[in-house]
Design a protein around this motif. Sequence first.
Motif, PDB file in Angstrom:
ATOM      1  N   TRP A   1      44.235  41.388  34.375  1.00  0.00           N
ATOM      2  CA  TRP A   1      43.173  40.726  33.610  1.00  0.00           C
ATOM      3  C   TRP A   1      42.563  41.636  32.547  1.00  0.00           C
ATOM      4  CZ3 TRP A   1      38.206  42.730  33.741  1.00  0.00           C
ATOM      5  CH2 TRP A   1      37.915  43.643  34.782  1.00  0.00           C
ATOM      6  N   ARG A   2      42.620  42.943  32.739  1.00  0.00           N
ATOM      7  CA  ARG A   2      42.044  43.866  31.747  1.00  0.00           C
ATOM      8  C   ARG A   2      42.824  43.808  30.432  1.00  0.00           C
ATOM      9  NH1 ARG A   2      38.473  47.286  34.521  1.00  0.00           N
ATOM     10  NH2 ARG A   2      38.743  47.180  36.780  1.00  0.00           N
ATOM     11  N   ALA A   3      44.120  43.526  30.519  1.00  0.00           N
ATOM     12  CA  ALA A   3      44.938  43.429  29.307  1.00  0.00           C
ATOM     13  C   ALA A   3      44.453  42.276  28.420  1.00  0.00           C
ATOM     14  CB  ALA A   3      46.405  43.233  29.677  1.00  0.00           C
ATOM     15  N   THR A   4      43.971  41.216  29.036  1.00  0.00           N
ATOM     16  CA  THR A   4      43.465  40.084  28.261  1.00  0.00           C
ATOM     17  C   THR A   4      42.267  40.494  27.430  1.00  0.00           C
ATOM     18  OG1 THR A   4      44.249  38.500  29.915  1.00  0.00           O
ATOM     19  CG2 THR A   4      42.506  37.766  28.426  1.00  0.00           C
ATOM     20  N   PHE A   5      41.336  41.216  28.047  1.00  0.00           N
ATOM     21  CA  PHE A   5      40.145  41.634  27.305  1.00  0.00           C
ATOM     22  C   PHE A   5      40.493  42.653  26.222  1.00  0.00           C
ATOM     23  CE2 PHE A   5      38.147  39.829  31.080  1.00  0.00           C
ATOM     24  CZ  PHE A   5      37.121  39.096  30.490  1.00  0.00           C
TER      25      PHE A   5
ATOM     26  N   ILE B   1      37.202  47.834  30.696  1.00  0.00           N
ATOM     27  CA  ILE B   1      37.171  49.105  31.446  1.00  0.00           C
ATOM     28  C   ILE B   1      36.158  49.092  32.581  1.00  0.00           C
ATOM     29  CG2 ILE B   1      37.949  50.390  29.410  1.00  0.00           C
ATOM     30  CD1 ILE B   1      35.075  51.340  29.018  1.00  0.00           C
ATOM     31  N   ALA B   2      35.541  47.928  32.856  1.00  0.00           N
ATOM     32  CA  ALA B   2      34.504  47.860  33.892  1.00  0.00           C
ATOM     33  C   ALA B   2      35.063  48.306  35.243  1.00  0.00           C
ATOM     34  CB  ALA B   2      33.972  46.437  33.994  1.00  0.00           C
ATOM     35  N   PRO B   3      34.428  49.286  35.889  1.00  0.00           N
ATOM     36  CA  PRO B   3      34.951  49.802  37.160  1.00  0.00           C
ATOM     37  C   PRO B   3      34.599  48.932  38.360  1.00  0.00           C
ATOM     38  CG  PRO B   3      33.005  51.034  36.538  1.00  0.00           C
ATOM     39  CD  PRO B   3      33.288  50.074  35.402  1.00  0.00           C
ATOM     40  N   ASN B   4      33.584  48.055  38.217  1.00  0.00           N
ATOM     41  CA  ASN B   4      33.172  47.241  39.357  1.00  0.00           C
ATOM     42  C   ASN B   4      32.594  45.913  38.872  1.00  0.00           C
ATOM     43  OD1 ASN B   4      30.275  47.676  38.746  1.00  0.00           O
ATOM     44  ND2 ASN B   4      30.697  49.772  39.447  1.00  0.00           N
ATOM     45  N   TYR B   5      32.265  45.069  39.825  1.00  0.00           N
ATOM     46  CA  TYR B   5      31.814  43.709  39.527  1.00  0.00           C
ATOM     47  C   TYR B   5      30.545  43.692  38.692  1.00  0.00           C
ATOM     48  CZ  TYR B   5      29.770  39.085  40.423  1.00  0.00           C
ATOM     49  OH  TYR B   5      29.188  37.849  40.289  1.00  0.00           O
ATOM     50  N   TRP B   6      29.535  44.473  39.079  1.00  0.00           N
ATOM     51  CA  TRP B   6      28.248  44.415  38.393  1.00  0.00           C
ATOM     52  C   TRP B   6      28.318  44.988  36.991  1.00  0.00           C
ATOM     53  CZ3 TRP B   6      25.088  40.986  39.846  1.00  0.00           C
ATOM     54  CH2 TRP B   6      25.013  40.611  41.190  1.00  0.00           C
ATOM     55  N   THR B   7      29.185  45.961  36.781  1.00  0.00           N
ATOM     56  CA  THR B   7      29.389  46.464  35.419  1.00  0.00           C
ATOM     57  C   THR B   7      30.028  45.386  34.556  1.00  0.00           C
ATOM     58  OG1 THR B   7      29.705  48.692  36.299  1.00  0.00           O
ATOM     59  CG2 THR B   7      30.376  48.320  34.027  1.00  0.00           C
ATOM     60  N   LEU B   8      30.982  44.663  35.128  1.00  0.00           N
ATOM     61  CA  LEU B   8      31.615  43.575  34.395  1.00  0.00           C
ATOM     62  C   LEU B   8      30.598  42.479  34.092  1.00  0.00           C
ATOM     63  CD1 LEU B   8      34.097  42.204  33.201  1.00  0.00           C
ATOM     64  CD2 LEU B   8      34.674  41.365  35.495  1.00  0.00           C
TER      65      LEU B   8
END
Length: 392
Positions: free
Chosen positions: A156-160, A87-94
Amino acid sequence: MPLPILALAIASFCIGTTEFVIMGLLPEVAADLGVSIPSAGLLVTGYALGVVFGAPVIALATAHLPRKPVLVGLASLFVVGNLFCAIAPNYWTLMAARVFTAFGHGAFFGIGSVVAASLVPRNKRASAMALMFAGLTLSNILGVPGGTALGEAFGWRATFLAVVGIGLISVAAIAWLVPSDVAQPSSGGLLGEVRVLGKLQVWLAMLISALASASLFTVFTYIKPYLTDVSGLSTGAVTWVLLLFGGGMTIGNIIGGRLADWKLMPTVIGTLLMLALLLLGFAQFGAVAVVAISMVFLWGLLVFVVVPPLQIRVVEAASEAPNLAATLNQGAFNVGNASGAWIGGLALSFGVSYANLPLVGAALALLAVAVAVMSQALDRPAPVVALGTPAE
């Protein structure tokens, strides 16, 4: 496979998929979050650093706690971490979610390997560890390609999210199947765990782990351009060759466990020698596609033959308080991962060709052999000479 070890293997499959699947999803992640592919590649580095720095922190923080709740908690950490990744909205959150998730990696494999070894007779301990690590090797055959295909099809979110589902199964399996009284903390507590780090054999075992891993990643980090530029394989063929490498890892892991239960240090020394010879052969004959493909399979096999022996070596050297040492050994493998990639890149920047890069890996493998031989020599008690009797 004993059911408690199966539960640990499911969790190690989840963890291995988490660590490596991002490599196959870099273009999708970069495009979705609006960053470059090299920036997305730092998500791999961030995870590795999380393993290295998180391993001792978690091991020390949980040294006095019962093992089963710790394993349940670490598996749960992976569920939460992967959910945050999804559910990370941006790069740094991810990036933050990846580092957070990685904090439990080394501790899980370290503590989990001690627990697996405690569930079987002494002469089967390395095999038990190998069974737990089988989940990690299978993640490279099933989890990573399956997760990559899922991410390409549904994002890619489906993978996580899929990894979250597997993680929930592992949490339930550990809670249900692992005995509550297994591998209790050492009576020395935190001080006892730290005290074993004063043992030279513990550090030598971790140094061998780091060198063996560096030998692999010096070359494996650049295996795609090696196989395409040197061996002449197509990009599509490389994917299948890497699956073959994963198959070799899985077989080697099981073989390594059985050999370590028989002859531990001879297994380590002999395998590292064969690994060095194989890398020398890679440099000499890697331009022949069929030979290169065969060597990749054998390479994966030999690399994972040494994993269970090195883990049990650390556990035996730190037998009074093994959890911290076993966890730090996982950090040592990741230090080898990072340093090997750096050494390989440095060699290339100084003009070493892809064709000759395996020579650098062979040199590191031989250095690991030297450390292993020294470690085994220190195991042998000095000969006792009676007074007045000349030594022979």
